[in-house]
Enzyme design. Sequence first.
Site, PDB file in Angstrom:
ATOM      1  CB  ALA A 198      -0.963  -0.041   1.197  1.00 32.83           C
ATOM      2  CG  ASP A 199       2.607   5.138  -1.413  1.00 35.33           C
ATOM      3  OD1 ASP A 199       3.615   4.920  -0.721  1.00 35.33           O
ATOM      4  OD2 ASP A 199       2.561   6.174  -2.259  1.00 35.33           O
ATOM      5  CB  THR A 200      -1.167   6.637   2.626  1.00 35.44           C
ATOM      6  OG1 THR A 200      -1.590   5.373   2.802  1.00 35.44           O
ATOM      7  CG2 THR A 200      -2.009   7.768   2.797  1.00 35.44           C
TER       8      THR A 200
END
Length: 276
Positions: free
Chosen positions: A125-127
Amino acid sequence: MSDKKEPLLSTAASDTDLPPAYETATSTTPKRQLPPPPPLPLPTLISLRTKRVILASSSPRRRQIISYLGLPNVEIIPSDFAEDLPHSLQPFEYVLATATKKAESVYTREIVNEEKGEPALILAADTIVVNTQSGAILEKPRSEAHHLAMLKSLRDARDHKVYTAIVAMSPLSSARDPGYAIETAIEETNVRFDSEVTDDLILAYVRTREGVDKAGGYGMQGLGSILVEKIEGSYDNVIGLPLKTTLKVIEKVMERADDDDRLPSGGEGDGDEEDE
Protein backbone atom coordinates in the site's frame (compact mmCIF):
# COMPACT_ATOMS: atom_id res chain seq x y z
CA MET A 1 4.39 33.99 41.92
CA SER A 2 5.55 35.92 38.89
CA ASP A 3 3.01 36.99 36.27
CA LYS A 4 5.61 36.68 33.56
CA LYS A 5 4.49 34.29 30.82
CA GLU A 6 6.95 31.73 29.56
CA PRO A 7 7.12 31.10 25.81
CA LEU A 8 5.43 27.99 24.52
CA LEU A 9 8.78 26.28 24.02
CA SER A 10 11.67 27.72 25.96
CA THR A 11 14.83 28.43 24.02
CA ALA A 12 16.77 27.64 27.18
CA ALA A 13 15.68 24.01 27.22
CA SER A 14 18.39 21.45 27.75
CA ASP A 15 19.38 18.94 25.09
CA THR A 16 17.31 16.29 26.85
CA ASP A 17 14.18 18.45 26.48
CA LEU A 18 14.51 18.86 22.74
CA PRO A 19 12.43 16.67 20.42
CA PRO A 20 14.26 13.90 18.58
CA ALA A 21 15.76 14.47 15.16
CA TYR A 22 13.75 13.56 12.08
CA GLU A 23 16.23 10.86 11.10
CA THR A 24 15.58 8.91 14.31
CA ALA A 25 12.17 10.08 15.48
CA THR A 26 9.27 7.73 15.91
CA SER A 27 5.84 8.36 17.31
CA THR A 28 6.04 9.09 21.04
CA THR A 29 2.32 8.67 21.66
CA PRO A 30 1.70 5.69 23.98
CA LYS A 31 -0.17 2.95 22.16
CA ARG A 32 -2.70 0.91 24.08
CA GLN A 33 -2.82 -2.60 22.67
CA LEU A 34 -6.35 -3.96 22.46
CA PRO A 35 -7.12 -7.66 22.01
CA PRO A 36 -7.76 -8.55 18.36
CA PRO A 37 -11.34 -9.21 17.29
CA PRO A 38 -12.47 -12.76 16.46
CA PRO A 39 -11.32 -13.78 12.96
CA LEU A 40 -13.83 -13.48 10.14
CA PRO A 41 -14.94 -16.97 8.99
CA LEU A 42 -14.60 -16.13 5.28
CA PRO A 43 -13.33 -18.88 2.93
CA THR A 44 -10.51 -16.76 1.51
CA LEU A 45 -9.22 -15.75 4.93
CA ILE A 46 -9.56 -19.27 6.31
CA SER A 47 -7.44 -20.55 3.44
CA LEU A 48 -4.79 -17.87 3.93
CA ARG A 49 -4.39 -18.59 7.65
CA THR A 50 -2.24 -21.61 6.86
CA LYS A 51 -0.30 -19.97 4.03
CA ARG A 52 2.47 -17.46 3.67
CA VAL A 53 1.17 -13.87 3.63
CA ILE A 54 3.45 -10.84 3.29
CA LEU A 55 2.71 -7.22 4.11
CA ALA A 56 5.20 -5.16 2.11
CA SER A 57 5.25 -2.32 4.62
CA SER A 58 6.99 -1.41 7.86
CA SER A 59 4.10 0.80 8.98
CA PRO A 60 2.88 -0.23 12.46
CA ARG A 61 -0.53 1.21 11.62
CA ARG A 62 -0.96 -0.98 8.55
CA ARG A 63 0.27 -3.97 10.52
CA GLN A 64 -2.35 -3.33 13.20
CA ILE A 65 -5.18 -2.81 10.71
CA ILE A 66 -4.35 -5.94 8.69
CA SER A 67 -4.30 -7.93 11.95
CA TYR A 68 -8.05 -7.38 12.21
CA LEU A 69 -8.51 -9.90 9.39
CA GLY A 70 -7.25 -12.67 11.67
CA LEU A 71 -4.27 -13.78 9.59
CA PRO A 72 -1.92 -15.14 12.30
CA ASN A 73 1.37 -15.35 10.44
CA VAL A 74 1.65 -12.15 8.41
CA GLU A 75 5.30 -11.48 7.56
CA ILE A 76 6.48 -7.87 7.52
CA ILE A 77 8.89 -7.47 4.61
CA PRO A 78 9.29 -3.80 3.60
CA SER A 79 9.93 -2.98 -0.02
CA ASP A 80 13.30 -1.60 -1.09
CA PHE A 81 11.70 0.54 -3.81
CA ALA A 82 13.10 4.08 -3.60
CA GLU A 83 9.66 5.75 -3.87
CA ASP A 84 11.09 8.42 -6.14
CA LEU A 85 8.49 8.65 -8.89
CA PRO A 86 7.98 12.17 -10.28
CA HIS A 87 5.32 14.30 -8.60
CA SER A 88 4.29 15.49 -12.06
CA LEU A 89 2.11 12.36 -12.20
CA GLN A 90 -1.52 12.72 -11.26
CA PRO A 91 -2.04 11.80 -7.58
CA PHE A 92 -3.94 8.58 -8.30
CA GLU A 93 -1.31 7.57 -10.86
CA TYR A 94 1.52 8.35 -8.46
CA VAL A 95 0.10 6.47 -5.48
CA LEU A 96 -0.91 3.43 -7.54
CA ALA A 97 2.43 3.22 -9.34
CA THR A 98 4.31 3.48 -6.02
CA ALA A 99 2.23 0.76 -4.34
CA THR A 100 2.64 -1.49 -7.40
CA LYS A 101 6.42 -1.03 -7.39
CA LYS A 102 6.49 -1.93 -3.69
CA ALA A 103 4.55 -5.14 -4.29
CA GLU A 104 6.66 -6.12 -7.30
CA SER A 105 9.89 -5.46 -5.41
CA VAL A 106 8.95 -7.87 -2.62
CA TYR A 107 7.44 -10.40 -5.04
CA THR A 108 10.67 -10.57 -7.05
CA ARG A 109 12.69 -11.31 -3.91
CA GLU A 110 10.33 -13.72 -2.17
CA ILE A 111 9.06 -15.79 -5.09
CA VAL A 112 12.47 -17.50 -5.17
CA ASN A 113 12.75 -17.97 -1.41
CA GLU A 114 13.69 -21.66 -1.22
CA GLU A 115 13.64 -21.74 2.57
CA LYS A 116 10.12 -20.41 3.12
CA GLY A 117 8.60 -21.13 -0.28
CA GLU A 118 6.61 -18.78 -2.44
CA PRO A 119 4.03 -16.58 -0.68
CA ALA A 120 0.32 -17.06 -1.27
CA LEU A 121 -0.31 -13.32 -1.02
CA ILE A 122 1.72 -10.13 -1.10
CA LEU A 123 -0.03 -6.95 -0.03
CA ALA A 124 1.41 -3.48 -0.53
CA ALA A 125 0.00 0.00 0.00
CA ASP A 126 0.98 3.62 -0.41
CA THR A 127 -0.66 6.70 1.07
CA ILE A 128 -0.30 10.33 0.02
CA VAL A 129 -1.93 13.58 1.02
CA VAL A 130 -2.83 16.10 -1.68
CA ASN A 131 -3.29 19.78 -0.91
CA THR A 132 -6.41 20.65 -2.90
CA GLN A 133 -5.44 24.32 -3.06
CA SER A 134 -1.97 23.87 -4.56
CA GLY A 135 -2.28 20.35 -5.94
CA ALA A 136 0.97 19.41 -4.18
CA ILE A 137 1.56 15.78 -3.25
CA LEU A 138 2.62 15.57 0.38
CA GLU A 139 4.44 12.57 1.81
CA LYS A 140 6.46 12.35 5.03
CA PRO A 141 8.06 15.54 6.40
CA ARG A 142 11.83 15.73 5.99
CA SER A 143 12.63 18.26 8.72
CA GLU A 144 10.95 20.39 11.36
CA ALA A 145 10.77 23.38 9.03
CA HIS A 146 9.27 21.24 6.29
CA HIS A 147 6.84 19.72 8.79
CA LEU A 148 5.66 23.13 10.01
CA ALA A 149 5.20 24.43 6.47
CA MET A 150 3.29 21.29 5.50
CA LEU A 151 0.76 21.51 8.32
CA LYS A 152 0.31 25.26 7.92
CA SER A 153 -0.41 24.78 4.22
CA LEU A 154 -3.04 22.15 5.04
CA ARG A 155 -4.65 24.45 7.60
CA ASP A 156 -4.68 27.41 5.22
CA ALA A 157 -6.12 25.32 2.39
CA ARG A 158 -8.71 23.87 4.80
CA ASP A 159 -9.46 20.84 2.59
CA HIS A 160 -7.15 18.09 1.40
CA LYS A 161 -7.47 14.58 0.03
CA VAL A 162 -5.92 11.36 1.26
CA TYR A 163 -5.29 8.65 -1.32
CA THR A 164 -4.27 5.10 -0.49
CA ALA A 165 -3.50 2.57 -3.19
CA ILE A 166 -3.71 -1.13 -2.32
CA VAL A 167 -2.00 -3.75 -4.46
CA ALA A 168 -2.41 -7.49 -3.93
CA MET A 169 -0.37 -10.11 -5.78
CA SER A 170 -0.78 -13.89 -5.76
CA PRO A 171 1.44 -16.29 -7.74
CA LEU A 172 -0.09 -18.71 -10.22
CA SER A 173 0.69 -22.41 -10.24
CA SER A 174 0.95 -22.38 -14.02
CA ALA A 175 3.92 -20.99 -15.90
CA ARG A 176 1.81 -18.52 -17.85
CA ASP A 177 3.17 -15.01 -18.11
CA PRO A 178 3.37 -12.93 -15.95
CA GLY A 179 3.17 -15.70 -13.36
CA TYR A 180 0.92 -13.91 -10.90
CA ALA A 181 -2.53 -12.42 -10.48
CA ILE A 182 -2.74 -8.79 -9.41
CA GLU A 183 -5.59 -6.65 -8.13
CA THR A 184 -5.52 -2.97 -7.23
CA ALA A 185 -7.76 -0.32 -5.71
CA ILE A 186 -7.51 3.32 -4.71
CA GLU A 187 -9.39 4.81 -1.77
CA GLU A 188 -10.01 8.57 -1.55
CA THR A 189 -10.98 10.47 1.61
CA ASN A 190 -11.65 14.18 2.04
CA VAL A 191 -10.24 15.81 5.18
CA ARG A 192 -10.92 19.32 6.47
CA PHE A 193 -8.51 21.00 8.88
CA ASP A 194 -9.81 23.36 11.55
CA SER A 195 -9.14 26.92 10.35
CA GLU A 196 -8.74 28.07 13.98
CA VAL A 197 -5.68 25.90 14.58
CA THR A 198 -2.95 28.32 15.65
CA ASP A 199 0.70 28.40 14.69
CA ASP A 200 1.53 27.66 18.34
CA LEU A 201 -0.59 24.52 18.30
CA ILE A 202 1.01 23.37 15.05
CA LEU A 203 4.48 23.96 16.50
CA ALA A 204 3.58 22.09 19.68
CA TYR A 205 2.24 19.18 17.65
CA VAL A 206 5.28 19.08 15.38
CA ARG A 207 7.52 18.93 18.46
CA THR A 208 5.77 15.74 19.62
CA ARG A 209 7.15 14.07 16.46
CA GLU A 210 3.98 11.98 16.16
CA GLY A 211 3.61 12.93 12.51
CA VAL A 212 7.22 12.31 11.45
CA ASP A 213 6.54 8.98 9.72
CA LYS A 214 3.13 9.86 8.26
CA ALA A 215 2.07 11.26 4.90
CA GLY A 216 0.88 14.81 5.44
CA GLY A 217 2.69 15.00 8.77
CA TYR A 218 -0.15 14.13 11.16
CA GLY A 219 -1.71 11.06 12.74
CA MET A 220 -5.50 11.00 12.62
CA GLN A 221 -5.59 8.16 15.15
CA GLY A 222 -3.59 10.11 17.71
CA LEU A 223 -2.89 13.69 18.73
CA GLY A 224 -3.19 14.78 15.11
CA SER A 225 -6.97 14.55 15.39
CA ILE A 226 -6.93 17.93 17.18
CA LEU A 227 -6.03 19.52 13.83
CA VAL A 228 -8.99 18.03 11.98
CA GLU A 229 -12.52 19.42 11.80
CA LYS A 230 -14.13 16.58 9.84
CA ILE A 231 -13.55 13.79 7.34
CA GLU A 232 -15.69 12.49 4.49
CA GLY A 233 -15.01 8.87 3.62
CA SER A 234 -12.96 6.08 5.11
CA TYR A 235 -11.40 6.88 8.50
CA ASP A 236 -8.86 4.04 8.33
CA ASN A 237 -7.81 5.26 4.89
CA VAL A 238 -6.47 8.40 6.60
CA ILE A 239 -4.58 6.15 9.00
CA GLY A 240 -2.99 4.29 6.10
CA LEU A 241 -5.00 1.20 5.12
CA PRO A 242 -8.74 1.11 4.33
CA LEU A 243 -9.71 -2.29 5.68
CA LYS A 244 -12.93 -2.83 3.72
CA THR A 245 -11.25 -2.08 0.39
CA THR A 246 -8.24 -4.19 1.36
CA LEU A 247 -10.44 -7.21 2.07
CA LYS A 248 -12.16 -6.84 -1.31
CA VAL A 249 -8.81 -6.68 -3.10
CA ILE A 250 -7.57 -9.78 -1.28
CA GLU A 251 -10.70 -11.76 -2.14
CA LYS A 252 -10.51 -10.70 -5.80
CA VAL A 253 -6.85 -11.57 -6.27
CA MET A 254 -7.20 -14.97 -4.61
CA GLU A 255 -10.28 -15.73 -6.72
CA ARG A 256 -8.42 -14.75 -9.89
CA ALA A 257 -5.44 -16.90 -8.95
CA ASP A 258 -7.73 -19.90 -8.37
CA ASP A 259 -9.58 -19.31 -11.64
CA ASP A 260 -6.32 -19.07 -13.58
CA ASP A 261 -5.14 -22.34 -12.07
CA ARG A 262 -8.33 -24.10 -13.22
CA LEU A 263 -8.35 -22.81 -16.80
CA PRO A 264 -9.34 -25.66 -19.17
CA SER A 265 -7.04 -26.70 -21.97
CA GLY A 266 -7.62 -24.48 -24.99
CA GLY A 267 -9.69 -22.04 -22.97
CA GLU A 268 -9.27 -18.32 -22.55
CA GLY A 269 -5.82 -17.40 -21.30
CA ASP A 270 -4.09 -20.66 -22.35
CA GLY A 271 -1.43 -18.73 -24.20
CA ASP A 272 -2.98 -18.77 -27.70
CA GLU A 273 -3.47 -15.00 -27.53
CA GLU A 274 0.26 -14.47 -27.74
CA ASP A 275 0.26 -15.55 -31.41
CA GLU A 276 -2.27 -12.90 -32.44
